[in-house]
Motif scaffolding. Structure first.
Motif: not given
Ligand code: DON
Length: 544
Positions: A449-458
């Motif tokens: 989840i945290p990396t999915t949110v990270l990539e969505t933001l980037l």
């Protein structure tokens, strides 16, 4: 190149001048929109969506699980409601180990021993009471109608039923696997919802529903007691904040690790020219992966339920610490995970989930991630109640060193203790730019989840994608252990993967993960754009 190709092929986001809701199931999105159009605010709509998802996305939407609601009202006030499950009072530290001290994974994943005390109903009650404007009946009405009168399953709705729900099917919706074209009614669930609609949290925690669950748990070898239900409480804390360039992120606080992991990773990446290097280019991937590796090593060692352990959040999010971790990254070689140790040293101590995002016409924003943990949770249902119970107990450290369902190798701070909340990765996130709402996002996906949110933001803020492109783009992930880059199909150009391999990275292809549901505000026009992850065909972002 890959980046340009993806952009060209992408779907357009939903647009709305006033309000927007993105969820994993279109009927739940519609339930929320109906509540907004009746004059409800974003919190009213969130409660309506949460109850509707319990009906139309029964693997993941739930009454028998728990999660987190992050709220930012248009006056700038922020609230984080923790309705995470708790360990039963009779839980013990070694309960998921055999006589030889080995972890027994099935015990924390399926069956009654895996079930934590559910938090969803009390979480929704609290949110509605404190920040909503409509009656409980008004926000629950769409869910009650969907359960009682049923809905017709279209092919896109079948994804939740691909996972095995285990023994619970015998107590749910007639016991047969539903099929596309079927009109699905859930009379037991309708009755449970009506009980809550009339009696509120007491109907669930001190009434017939608690009694049914406790009786079934006893019979099935579980530990739940009436006391567990009577003593369950939600917790309200301030969300955490971190900066990333011009952005101010409002993120989940413990007992979720989601916000800390996201912010620690972003802190390491902050000064780097990711956009210039290019989306999933060799260099950008290298630094993103190395940042994730370090942040997850810390997550697994240091974080736990704040009612039981001190979380060293200020240290983990200190820019000087981020600089130290950044400096430890070799510019071309992968750092093996067994060379990465939790960066603060020893401290002295005193797939399934769903996310939805809502912005209303006043600019109130709500991000909710809640879960049963695995598909259909523990796979058990108390007879007559019509809903599945979670297996959130698997998020605890069954034994230090033994991986959980998501391969997370966690530490002592997240051990099982009576009444404790297991460490989560859920990361409902709200982003501000210049003090104004810029994005609302989140996703299911366990440790990813945290990396999915990270990539969505980037994808939105560094790589200029629209919100639909941002949620759809293939993802990459690293969580310290296992020491591998997990990637979705088409996440890399072929030559980038070869170059990364020769820098020392191992790869593991994973089919598709997560289901990001995001809203972006156009800073010039104020228009709202919604993206519902194409990986879940049933989902919909709807605006007006
Ligand atoms: O709280 C957590 O981190 C997990 N129980 C979330 C599980 C999840 O996202 C499953 N969905 N894919």
């Amino acid at each position: 190149m890959l980046h340009e190709l993806l952009l060209a092929a992408a779907l357009q986001p939903a647009a709305g001048a006033h309000a927007m809701i993105a969820t994993e199931q279109r009927l739940a999105t519609q339930a929320g929109i109906a509540v907004l159009k009746r004059g409800g605010n974003a919190v009213d709509a969130a409660v309506a969506v949460a109850y509707a998802l319990a009906v139309v996305d029964p693997c993941c939407g739930n009454l028998g699980g728990g999660g987190f609601m992050l709220i930012r009202m248009h006056d700038g006030s922020e609230h984080f409601i923790d309705f995470r499950e708790t360990a039963p009072l009779r839980a013990t530290r070694g309960m998921y180990q055999d006589a030889h001290g080995n972890a027994v994974p099935e015990r924390s994943r399926k069956g009654w021993l895996a079930v934590g005390v559910p938090g969803t109903v009390m979480g929704m009650e609290r949110a509605l009471h404190e920040y909503g404007t409509l009656s409980r009946a008004a926000v629950m009405e769409p869910a009650v109608a969907l359960a009682r009168d049923g809905y017709t399953l279209v092919p896109g709705d079948m994804l939740p039923f691909e996972g095995s729900p285990g023994e619970g099917y015998s107590g749910w919706a007639g016991g047969a696997m539903p099929h596309a074209g079927e009109h699905l009614t859930q009379p037991d669930l309708a009755r449970s919802l009506e009980l809550v609609e009339r009696g509120g949290a007491d109907a669930f925690y001190r009434g017939p529903i608690a009694r049914a669950i406790v009786a079934a748990s006893r019979q099935g070898g579980g530990l739940l007691s009436l006391d567990d239900f009577a003593r369950y409480t939600t917790v309200e804390t301030d969300p955490l904040h971190c900066r990333f360039g011009a952005l101010d992120l409002i993120v989940a606080a413990p007992p979720s690790s989601g916000g800390v992991t996201l912010c620690e990773t972003l802190g390491i990446l902050a000064p780097l020219p990711l956009a210039q290097w290019g989306w999933h280019s060799v260099r950008e991937t290298h630094y993103v992966i190395e940042a994730e590796r370090r942040a997850y090593a810390d997550r697994n060692a240091y974080l736990g339920d704040p009612a039981f352990v001190n979380n060293p959040i200020a240290q983990l999010l200190d820019p000087a610490y981020a600089a130290r971790l950044r400096a430890s990254i070799d510019p071309v070689r992968a750092t093996p995970s067994d060379e990465i140790h939790p960066g603060l040293g020893a401290l002295t101590e005193g797939n399934h989930t769903t996310h939805f995002s809502i912005v209303d016409a006043d600019g109130n924003a709500v991000a909710v991630t809640y879960t049963l943990n695995d598909w259909f949770g523990a796979g058990v249902i108390a007879p007559g109640t019509g809903f599945f119970l979670n297996d959130e107990m698997d998020d605890f450290t069954a034994k230090p060193g033994a991986p959980n369902l998501y391969g997370l190798v966690q530490g002592e701070r997240n051990d099982v203790q009576p009444g404790k909340r297991p460490l989560s990765s859920m990361a409902p996130t709200i982003v501000l730019r210049d003090g104004k709402l810029a994005m609302v996002t989140g996703s299911p996906g366990g440790s990813r989840i945290p990396t999915t949110v990270l990539e969505t933001l980037l994808n939105v803020f560094d790589f200029g994608m629209n919100v639909q492109q941002a949620v759809d783009a293939p993802r990459i992930h690293m969580q310290w252990l296992p020491d591998e880059i997990q990637y979705e199909p088409d996440a890399f150009a072929r030559d980038a993967m070869a170059a990364l391999r020769s820098d020392g990275y191992a790869f593991k292809a994973i089919d598709l993960w997560g289901s990001a549901q995001a809203i972006v505000v156009d800073p010039r026009s104020g228009m709202l754009y919604g993206g519902s992850d194409r990986r879940h065909a049933a989902g919909a972002a709807i605006g007006y």
